[in-house]
Design a protein around this motif. Structure first.
Motif, PDB file in Angstrom:
ATOM      1  N   VAL A   6       0.855  -1.195   0.000  1.00 29.78           N
ATOM      2  CA  VAL A   6       0.000   0.000   0.000  1.00 29.78           C
ATOM      3  C   VAL A   6       0.887   1.239   0.000  1.00 29.78           C
ATOM      4  O   VAL A   6       1.876   1.298   0.739  1.00 29.78           O
ATOM      5  CB  VAL A   6      -0.937   0.039   1.231  1.00 29.78           C
ATOM      6  N   ASN A   7       0.537   2.217  -0.811  1.00 24.84           N
ATOM      7  CA  ASN A   7       1.223   3.511  -0.830  1.00 24.84           C
ATOM      8  C   ASN A   7       0.239   4.609  -0.462  1.00 24.84           C
ATOM      9  O   ASN A   7      -0.848   4.699  -1.045  1.00 24.84           O
ATOM     10  CB  ASN A   7       1.779   3.810  -2.227  1.00 24.84           C
ATOM     11  N   VAL A   8       0.600   5.450   0.489  1.00 26.79           N
ATOM     12  CA  VAL A   8      -0.192   6.621   0.860  1.00 26.79           C
ATOM     13  C   VAL A   8       0.638   7.843   0.488  1.00 26.79           C
ATOM     14  O   VAL A   8       1.714   8.053   1.040  1.00 26.79           O
ATOM     15  CB  VAL A   8      -0.497   6.622   2.378  1.00 26.79           C
ATOM     16  N   GLU A   9       0.149   8.637  -0.489  1.00 25.93           N
ATOM     17  CA  GLU A   9       0.935   9.754  -1.005  1.00 25.93           C
ATOM     18  C   GLU A   9       0.246  11.087  -0.763  1.00 25.93           C
ATOM     19  O   GLU A   9      -0.833  11.347  -1.293  1.00 25.93           O
ATOM     20  CB  GLU A   9       1.156   9.576  -2.513  1.00 25.93           C
ATOM     21  N   ASN A  10       0.860  11.889   0.114  1.00 27.21           N
ATOM     22  CA  ASN A  10       0.437  13.278   0.336  1.00 27.21           C
ATOM     23  C   ASN A  10      -1.069  13.399   0.629  1.00 27.21           C
ATOM     24  O   ASN A  10      -1.767  14.237   0.075  1.00 27.21           O
ATOM     25  CB  ASN A  10       0.799  14.136  -0.880  1.00 27.21           C
ATOM     26  N   VAL A  11      -1.540  12.551   1.542  1.00 23.50           N
ATOM     27  CA  VAL A  11      -2.982  12.459   1.826  1.00 23.50           C
ATOM     28  C   VAL A  11      -3.383  13.449   2.917  1.00 23.50           C
ATOM     29  O   VAL A  11      -2.695  13.600   3.932  1.00 23.50           O
ATOM     30  CB  VAL A  11      -3.342  11.016   2.258  1.00 23.50           C
ATOM     31  N   SER A  12      -4.524  14.110   2.694  1.00 20.52           N
ATOM     32  CA  SER A  12      -5.090  15.025   3.699  1.00 20.52           C
ATOM     33  C   SER A  12      -6.562  14.691   3.905  1.00 20.52           C
ATOM     34  O   SER A  12      -7.246  14.225   2.996  1.00 20.52           O
ATOM     35  CB  SER A  12      -4.958  16.483   3.254  1.00 20.52           C
ATOM     36  N   LYS A  13      -7.026  14.938   5.134  1.00 20.22           N
ATOM     37  CA  LYS A  13      -8.432  14.716   5.468  1.00 20.22           C
ATOM     38  C   LYS A  13      -8.874  15.778   6.465  1.00 20.22           C
ATOM     39  O   LYS A  13      -8.222  15.962   7.508  1.00 20.22           O
ATOM     40  CB  LYS A  13      -8.631  13.324   6.074  1.00 20.22           C
ATOM     41  N   VAL A  14      -9.960  16.473   6.143  1.00 24.00           N
ATOM     42  CA  VAL A  14     -10.457  17.560   6.999  1.00 24.00           C
ATOM     43  C   VAL A  14     -11.874  17.230   7.442  1.00 24.00           C
ATOM     44  O   VAL A  14     -12.708  16.791   6.637  1.00 24.00           O
ATOM     45  CB  VAL A  14     -10.442  18.914   6.253  1.00 24.00           C
ATOM     46  N   TYR A  15     -12.149  17.398   8.764  1.00 21.80           N
ATOM     47  CA  TYR A  15     -13.502  17.303   9.295  1.00 21.80           C
ATOM     48  C   TYR A  15     -13.885  18.665   9.855  1.00 21.80           C
ATOM     49  O   TYR A  15     -13.245  19.146  10.785  1.00 21.80           O
ATOM     50  CB  TYR A  15     -13.596  16.234  10.380  1.00 21.80           C
TER      51      TYR A  15
END
Length: 602
Positions: A6-15
């Motif tokens: 699995v690769n996670v690249e430059n991930v953002s998450k806003v709530y």
């Protein structure tokens, strides 16, 4: 070279207005065993849900390797309430298939205590709908572990497991080939299964090599070098590191981190608690008598849990209480609490419990007490007391203690009704301590608490002068906060264990082996019990032949089903094919019966 899964690249998450994850890049490769830690609400579950593609990232990209076999345990199962345990866990496997599969046997025994699922009313044929959340959780975990995966993603897998179940799960995961990403607050478990750690903090994820003990050292060193303004948090981490370094060497599989650097880092950190000083202070607050139990019998309905128990909880005693589910741990605490609340008037069905006149008990039960949902957090604490004396000259205001338990200045004005389950648990514990008790009963206090809050609670309890009994499946917390361990092994007696939880697990293994041997001895044997090596070889050979025949029967059945579907409108043809299908079913039944007869001989 390990294959990237699995690769996670430059991930953002806003709530709302809060960035849970901000530009995070990570990877999971074959053989990785990653433990995920961080405060509740900082994004641990969100991170692993996005990793498993159960939730979309706002920005960035998550890629899986081609053909990735992924298994996910979320905090809410998707089991069919109308289905049976057999249908969800075993699926379409015939009895001879799953009974002959070592992995299936290991999972069922490890999670349920036996192949017949002794805790369930109808064993494997129990319908899932009426079961408790904990039972459903174990079923979902069993279903997952029986399958083969390249990557397992687990969110709080130790919830609802007892000490034995957690120890079994740790060993099982160590022996699996699949990679692992695991969110858990159980620090002992993290040390057993993890070789890398992800620490989710304020939108970022920090990576560390090694298990939980290594992480504690590395994080303490990182924060010292960075000279962060969070001196209090840094000191707590150094204190925990000191306990790990000075405690039992068996807490980790290997002392992997640099011993000299760790010892230098904790050179000026005092021991977690001065036991003799606390004992002296506790005696001055409590006198000689706290709880004296004489010839006590404890019952839950008609079931006798403890009989003829004579035991004493003295001033300053810090006791960990472990045991099999249903052995009477909570019932014992309730009986003692009832005697304390009624000033000795309410007594168990047999024997007597004497309670010291100065005892002021605080009892944290597994149920979260209901509070007025309109109260603010700070108000709920101040209604108990404005200031609290924590002993040894330590005094805190309600606001200061709120901050210690993770309720910052803004959070203190949140209505109780808006708090999560874990936050309500924290508030309940906080209100108990605010009342300045001198005896604490804590029944599963670690439920829903994150690791950072646990270290803060441990820090408060380190200097707390009084008597304490802790029931917990969190092995790390029990070892960290108590001085002696007692066990209820299900035989109506209470035993002190000088070697703690390791000794408890050894005793339980011996008991299970003795019970299995007794069952085997009581099972009537055929007249010819002795099988020669030649007979065994012949049985194994015939077993293999039957398994090949069963595979052929399955192939024929599959073809017949296809033909029936193709000729659905030709009723004569369907009737002919259906007759063949019934013949095959009879043949399968005969072969399976013969397989079961031969299995014991082989």
């Amino acid at each position: 070279m390990a294959v990237n899964l699995v690769n996670v690249e430059n991930v953002s998450k806003v709530y709302g207005t809060r960035a849970l994850l901000d530009g995070v890049s990570l990877g999971v490769s074959e053989g990785d065993r990653i433990g995920v830690v961080g405060r509740n609400g900082d994004g641990k579950t969100t991170l692993i849900r996005m990793l498993a593609k159960l939730e979309e990232a706002d920005t960035g990209r998550i890629t899986h390797s081609g053909g990735l076999r992924l298994g996910v345990l979320t905090q809410h199962d998707s089991l069919d309430p109308a289905a049976t345990v057999r249908h969800e866990v075993i699926g379409d496997m015939a009895d001879h298939e799953w009974a002959g599969n070592a992995k299936v046997r290991d999972v069922l025994t490890g999670l349920f205590g036996g192949l017949d699922l002794p805790g369930f009313p109808k064993g494997l044929d129990t319908v899932i709908g009426p079961l408790s959340g904990g039972e459903r959780r174990r079923i979902a975990l069993a279903k997952l572990l029986i399958e083969e995966q390249d990557l397992l993603v687990l969110d709080e897998p130790t919830n609802h497991l007892d000490v034995e179940g957690i120890a079994w799960l740790a060993e099982h995961l160590r022996n699996r080939r699949s990679a692992l990403v695991c969110v858990t607050h159980d620090r002992w478990f993290l040390d057993q299964v993890s070789t890398r750690m992800w620490d989710v903090q304020r939108g970022d994820v920090y990576e560390y090599e090694g298990g939980y003990s290594d992480y504690v050292f590395a994080r303490a060193e990182r924060e010292r070098i960075a000279a962060t303004e969070e001196t209090k948090r840094q000191n707590l981490i150094r204190k925990e590191l000191a306990w790990l370094r000075r405690g039992a060497p068996a807490r980790t599989s290997k002392p992997r981190f640099r011993v000299e650097a760790a010892n230098e880092l904790i050179a000026d950190v005092p021991p977690p608690r001065d036991s003799s000083e606390l004992m002296k202070f506790a005696s001055s607050r409590l006198g000689k008598t706290v709880f004296d139990l004489e010839d006590v019998t404890v019952q839950a309905g008609p079931k006798v849990l403890l009989k003829h128990l004579t035991w004493q909880l003295g001033p300053g005693d810090r006791i960990g209480l472990v045991g099999v589910n249903g052995a009477g741990k909570t019932s014992l605490l309730r009986a003692m609490a009832d005697a304390a609340r009624s000033a000795g008037e309410e007594q168990p069905v047999g024997g007597r419990i004497a309670v010291g006149r100065t005892v002021k008990l605080a009892y944290l039960s597994q149920e979260v007490a209901e509070l007025d949902p309109t109260w603010r957090v700070l108000e709920a604490v101040q209604r108990v007391r404005e200031r609290v004396d924590l002993g040894k000259g330590r005094e805190m205001t309600a606001g200061q203690l709120c901050e210690t338990f993770g309720f910052g200045k803004e959070k203190q004005w949140t209505p109780v009704g808006d708090l999560s389950g874990g936050e309500r648990r924290r508030l309940q514990l906080l209100r108990l301590l605010m009342d300045e008790p001198n005896v604490l009963f804590l029944d599963e206090p670690t439920n829903d608490l994150d690791i950072e809050t646990l270290t803060q609670l441990e820090d408060v309890l380190d200097g707390w002068p009084g008597s304490m009994v802790v029931i917990s499946h969190d092995r790390f917390f029990v070892e960290r906060t108590t001085d002696r361990v007692f066990a209820l092994l299900g035989d109506g007696a209470l035993r002190m264990l000088p070697r703690g939880i390791d000794e408890y697990l050894e005793r339980r293994r011996r008991m299970e082996e003795a019970a299995a041997a007794q069952t085997a001895a009581a099972t009537p044997k055929p007249a010819t019990t002795e099988k020669s090596a030649a007979d065994q070889r012949a049985a194994k050979k015939e077993l293999q032949k039957i398994e090949r025949q069963l595979d052929k029967v399955s192939e024929k059945e599959a073809k017949l089903h296809t033909q029936i579907a193709d000729n659905a409108t030709d009723f004569a043809k369907v009737a002919e094919l259906d007759a063949k299908l019934r013949d095959l079913a009879g043949e399968r039944e005969e072969l399976e019966m013969r397989w079961l007869e031969l299995a014991e001989d082989a």
